[in-house]
Design an enzyme around this catalytic site. Structure first.
Site, PDB file in Angstrom:
ATOM      1  N   ASN A 238       0.865  -1.176   0.000  1.00  0.00           N
ATOM      2  CA  ASN A 238       0.000   0.000   0.000  1.00  0.00           C
ATOM      3  C   ASN A 238       0.902   1.227   0.000  1.00  0.00           C
ATOM      4  O   ASN A 238       1.492   1.575   1.020  1.00  0.00           O
ATOM      5  CB  ASN A 238      -0.897  -0.024   1.249  1.00  0.00           C
ATOM      6  CG  ASN A 238      -1.736   1.241   1.355  1.00  0.00           C
ATOM      7  OD1 ASN A 238      -1.758   2.065   0.442  1.00  0.00           O
ATOM      8  ND2 ASN A 238      -2.429   1.402   2.470  1.00  0.00           N
TER       9      ASN A 238
ATOM     10  N   LYS B 156       0.067   4.257  -0.345  1.00  0.00           N
ATOM     11  CA  LYS B 156      -0.563   5.456   0.222  1.00  0.00           C
ATOM     12  C   LYS B 156      -0.341   6.648  -0.729  1.00  0.00           C
ATOM     13  O   LYS B 156      -0.358   6.457  -1.937  1.00  0.00           O
ATOM     14  CB  LYS B 156      -0.062   5.693   1.647  1.00  0.00           C
ATOM     15  CG  LYS B 156      -0.242   4.423   2.499  1.00  0.00           C
ATOM     16  CD  LYS B 156      -0.067   4.623   3.968  1.00  0.00           C
ATOM     17  CE  LYS B 156      -0.285   3.290   4.688  1.00  0.00           C
ATOM     18  NZ  LYS B 156      -0.259   3.385   6.139  1.00  0.00           N
TER      19      LYS B 156
ATOM     20  N   HIS C 279      -9.699   1.057   4.442  1.00  0.00           N
ATOM     21  CA  HIS C 279      -8.434   1.246   5.165  1.00  0.00           C
ATOM     22  C   HIS C 279      -8.666   2.202   6.346  1.00  0.00           C
ATOM     23  O   HIS C 279      -9.463   3.127   6.251  1.00  0.00           O
ATOM     24  CB  HIS C 279      -7.365   1.811   4.215  1.00  0.00           C
ATOM     25  CG  HIS C 279      -6.009   1.800   4.846  1.00  0.00           C
ATOM     26  ND1 HIS C 279      -5.588   2.782   5.706  1.00  0.00           N
ATOM     27  CD2 HIS C 279      -5.001   0.895   4.779  1.00  0.00           C
ATOM     28  CE1 HIS C 279      -4.364   2.484   6.128  1.00  0.00           C
ATOM     29  NE2 HIS C 279      -3.980   1.346   5.576  1.00  0.00           N
TER      30      HIS C 279
ATOM     31  N   GLU D 227      -7.072   4.613   7.432  1.00  0.00           N
ATOM     32  CA  GLU D 227      -6.889   6.043   7.131  1.00  0.00           C
ATOM     33  C   GLU D 227      -8.115   6.603   6.412  1.00  0.00           C
ATOM     34  O   GLU D 227      -8.464   7.772   6.569  1.00  0.00           O
ATOM     35  CB  GLU D 227      -5.595   6.238   6.330  1.00  0.00           C
ATOM     36  CG  GLU D 227      -4.370   6.062   7.230  1.00  0.00           C
ATOM     37  CD  GLU D 227      -3.134   5.512   6.550  1.00  0.00           C
ATOM     38  OE1 GLU D 227      -3.057   5.531   5.309  1.00  0.00           O
ATOM     39  OE2 GLU D 227      -2.237   5.051   7.284  1.00  0.00           O
TER      40      GLU D 227
ATOM     41  N   GLU E  20      -5.487  -4.839  10.405  1.00  0.00           N
ATOM     42  CA  GLU E  20      -4.474  -3.804  10.633  1.00  0.00           C
ATOM     43  C   GLU E  20      -4.813  -3.052  11.915  1.00  0.00           C
ATOM     44  O   GLU E  20      -5.638  -2.124  11.891  1.00  0.00           O
ATOM     45  CB  GLU E  20      -4.449  -2.811   9.463  1.00  0.00           C
ATOM     46  CG  GLU E  20      -4.118  -3.454   8.130  1.00  0.00           C
ATOM     47  CD  GLU E  20      -3.521  -2.448   7.157  1.00  0.00           C
ATOM     48  OE1 GLU E  20      -2.366  -2.633   6.781  1.00  0.00           O
ATOM     49  OE2 GLU E  20      -4.207  -1.470   6.800  1.00  0.00           O
TER      50      GLU E  20
ATOM     51  N   GLY F 106       2.163   2.670  10.792  1.00  0.00           N
ATOM     52  CA  GLY F 106       3.059   3.815  10.651  1.00  0.00           C
ATOM     53  C   GLY F 106       3.718   4.235  11.953  1.00  0.00           C
ATOM     54  O   GLY F 106       4.334   5.288  12.043  1.00  0.00           O
TER      55      GLY F 106
ATOM     56  N   SER G 161       3.253  -1.832  10.401  1.00  0.00           N
ATOM     57  CA  SER G 161       4.698  -1.835  10.649  1.00  0.00           C
ATOM     58  C   SER G 161       5.357  -3.179  10.344  1.00  0.00           C
ATOM     59  O   SER G 161       6.261  -3.618  11.055  1.00  0.00           O
ATOM     60  CB  SER G 161       5.009  -1.384  12.086  1.00  0.00           C
ATOM     61  OG  SER G 161       4.575  -0.046  12.275  1.00  0.00           O
TER      62      SER G 161
END
Ligand code: 13P
Length: 250
Positions: free
Chosen positions: A10, A12, A96, A98, A168, A174, A214
């Site tokens: 991904n 991003k 996701h 985010e 996730e 991150g 991560s």
């Protein structure tokens, strides 16, 4: 049942088309002949066509990071499933964290997108996961179950085989904090049991559940070596050919 792992990048909001092509030119020789796992790249919309073209002749697939649930319409800034398919992409991320956090993507929207993806034979990677506060409150299991129940509403066992889930944990994305293999395995078992409750054990046993948060070359084998972990959705470490290929070769 053995499930073929999917190792997914991904990217991003990183990489122009030229940067995406440069990545692939460097990455392909590093994974040449690797057939143990499936590999997919999720670039930005502007790089998607370039990525598909650069991957031509390989088994590596490409997809969107976000896809709208309508085939077309007055939805400024969105990308439709038909647009995804028109450039030769095959996959999409859905929900996701985010997207959920910054763009108010709800389980109901995830559900509409999941129905749309399946209707168009697009492989959906449905992302779920708990926040730190939810984990610390002991709510991890109930959060994951609710995300699946709502996200999968109206999906039948006949339709469900292509679905991939990415677990996730939000606190691991991150942050450099990775779930331990035990934590990830526990969560994956909860997720698989919930899928079994909704869609039956055959579908649940065949469904790939990826871990994301991560994932790095130095922790990939301890996570991906687990029977319950069917691949990885990789953010930061997927931006560099050497580190992403090291994860592929875990
Ligand atoms: P990081 O690997 O950068 O933690 O990102 C994980 C992720 O969000 C993949 O979708």
């Amino acid at each position: 049942m053995s499930r073929k792992a999917l190792i997914a990048a991904n990217w991003k909001m990183y990489k122009t088309p030229a940067e995406s092509k440069a990545f692939i030119d460097a990455f392909l020789p590093l994974v040449a002949g690797h057939t143990r796992d499936e590999i997919a790249l999720f670039p930005s919309v502007t790089s998607l066509a370039t990525v598909v073209a650069s991957l031509a002749g390989t088994e590596i697939r490409a997809g969107l990071q976000n896809m709208h649930f309508a085939d077309e319409g007055a939805y400024t800034g969105e990308t439709s499933p038909l647009m995804l398919k028109s450039v030769g992409a095959t996959h999409t991320l859905i929900g996701h964290s985010e997207r959920r956090q910054y763009f108010a993507e709800s389980d109901e929207i995830v559900n509409r997108k999941l129905h749309t993806a399946l209707k168009h034979d697009i492989v959906p990677v449905v992302c779920i996961g708990e926040s730190l506060a939810e984990r610390e409150a002991g709510d991890t299991a109930s959060v994951l179950k609710t995300q699946i129940q709502r996200g999968f509403a109206g999906i039948t066992a006949e339709q469900a085989a292509p679905i991939v889930i990415a677990y996730e944990p939000v606190w691991a994305i991150g942050t450099g904090k990775t779930a331990t293999p035990e934590m990830a395995v526990d969560a994956h078992r909860i997720v698989r049991a919930e899928v079994a409750a909704i869609l039956g054990s055959e579908i649940a046993q065949g469904m790939r559940i990826l871990y994301g948060g991560s994932v790095k070359p130095d922790n990939a084998s301890s996570l991906l070596g687990q029977e319950e972990i069917d691949g990885a959705l990789v953010g930061g470490a997927s931006l560099v050919p050497a580190s992403f290929s090291a994860i592929v070769h875990y």
